[in-house]
Write an enzyme that holds these catalytic residues in place. Structure first.
Site, PDB file in Angstrom:
ATOM      1  N   SER A 227      43.731  52.050  38.677  1.00 49.56           N
ATOM      2  CA  SER A 227      43.976  52.318  37.223  1.00 49.56           C
ATOM      3  C   SER A 227      43.075  51.904  36.542  1.00 49.56           C
ATOM      4  CB  SER A 227      45.494  51.836  36.997  1.00 49.56           C
ATOM      5  OG  SER A 227      45.779  52.599  35.953  1.00 49.56           O
TER       6      SER A 227
ATOM      7  N   ASP B 137      51.070  62.086  39.592  1.00 50.59           N
ATOM      8  CA  ASP B 137      50.634  60.699  38.963  1.00 50.59           C
ATOM      9  C   ASP B 137      50.989  61.014  37.401  1.00 50.59           C
ATOM     10  OD1 ASP B 137      49.361  58.791  37.638  1.00 50.59           O
ATOM     11  OD2 ASP B 137      47.914  58.411  39.004  1.00 50.59           O
TER      12      ASP B 137
ATOM     13  N   HIS C 160      51.574  57.157  40.665  1.00 50.56           N
ATOM     14  CA  HIS C 160      50.575  56.505  40.101  1.00 50.56           C
ATOM     15  C   HIS C 160      50.408  55.070  40.875  1.00 50.56           C
ATOM     16  CE1 HIS C 160      47.488  54.993  37.379  1.00 50.56           C
ATOM     17  NE2 HIS C 160      48.272  54.009  36.972  1.00 50.56           N
TER      18      HIS C 160
END
Length: 286
Positions: free
Chosen positions: A105, A237, A266
């Site tokens: 991320s 996601d 995610h």
């Protein structure tokens, strides 16, 4: 066996005086794998991966981003340039070479900026892995139509400022891990661990970090990277749209391997570690 007197965790002080916490496990002569965590978490988010790769004989390193986890809750520097410089401070302190840098991320943005600005120019990086990563740009613009509208990020800031504890609980128990999907296997421990990590950090760092991960255009970073890079993301996601992230990363990188996982969320490095870890291992060994 750990060498006598060798520290397995500690702090490094950056050039602008910020104390950054890091973990350093495993044989010091083994190939290092450096993990970079996502927003608003800490190096603890990589525990499953660190133990997995440690058992495979690697040296594993992870650090807490400034304002996150056990690193100093400083007022300034919550942007991708400082994140990358802080990562470089850890790398230079431990003198890591032939390293694999893995980012999730926001940590993926941190890896991209670090590798492009420091790691490759210094000749310290062997490979990189971007997991559900934010580059090249999360924000929706005319040039980035698959991105996320600014109103969404403004909403995140408002929720954080109003009640950070509840906001973090809602995020972890919902879209981050896909626990809001029908039939999802919900883990109370995973939710609590996410919340615990988030609440360790600074509200200011988290608030300003939203701008860092959403509005930083990292097209140039991706284009500058030449080492083999593995790009991983789930097509479910709900945090980072894969069409604006993984698909574009693979196009911009010079030496990319792309893998999209059907139905993965995610936070797939946690929910599907049994699949993700072996895939990363195979890439590192290739």
């Amino acid at each position: 066996m750990q060498e006598k007197g060798v520290r397995t965790m500690g702090y490094v002080t950056t050039k602008d005086g910020v104390e950054i916490f890091y973990k350093d496990w495993g044989p010091k002569d083994a190939q290092p794998i450096h993990f970079h965590h996502g927003w608003p978490l800490s190096s603890d988010d990589w525990d499953t991966q660190m133990l997995f790769f440690l058992e495979k004989g690697y040296r594993v390193i992870a650090h807490d981003r400034r304002g996150h986890g056990r690193s100093a809750q400083v007022s300034e520097g919550h942007d991708m340039d400082h994140y990358a410089a802080d990562a470089n401070a850890v790398v230079e302190h431990l003198d890591l070479r032939n390293a694999v840098h893995i980012g999730h991320s926001t940590g993926g943005g941190q890896v991209a900026r670090y590798v492009a600005k420091y790691g490759e120019p210094q000749g310290r990086v062997a490979k990189a892995v971007l997991v559900s990563a934010v580059p090249p740009l999360m924000l929706k613009t005319d040039a980035n139509p698959e991105g996320t509208p600014i109103e969404v990020f403004d909403g995140l800031r408002s929720a954080l400022a109003a009640n950070r504890a509840q906001f973090f609980l809602d995020l972890a128990s919902g879209p981050f891990y896909g626990f809001n999907r029908p039939g999802a296997k919900i883990s109370e421990g995973v939710i609590r661990n996410w919340w615990r990590q988030g609440m360790m950090g600074s509200a200011k760092a988290h608030y300003e970090g939203i701008k860092a991960f959403s509005e930083t255009d990292q097209t140039g970073d991706l284009k500058a990277i030449t080492v083999p890079t593995l790009v991983l993301q789930g097509d479910d996601d709900q945090i980072v749209p894969y069409k604006a992230a993984a698909l574009l990363q693979a196009k911009l990188l010079k030496n990319a391997t792309l893998k999209i996982y059907e139905g993965y969320p995610h936070g797939m490095l946690t929910t599907h570690a049994d699949v993700i870890n072996p895939d990363i291992l195979a890439f590192i060994k290739s």
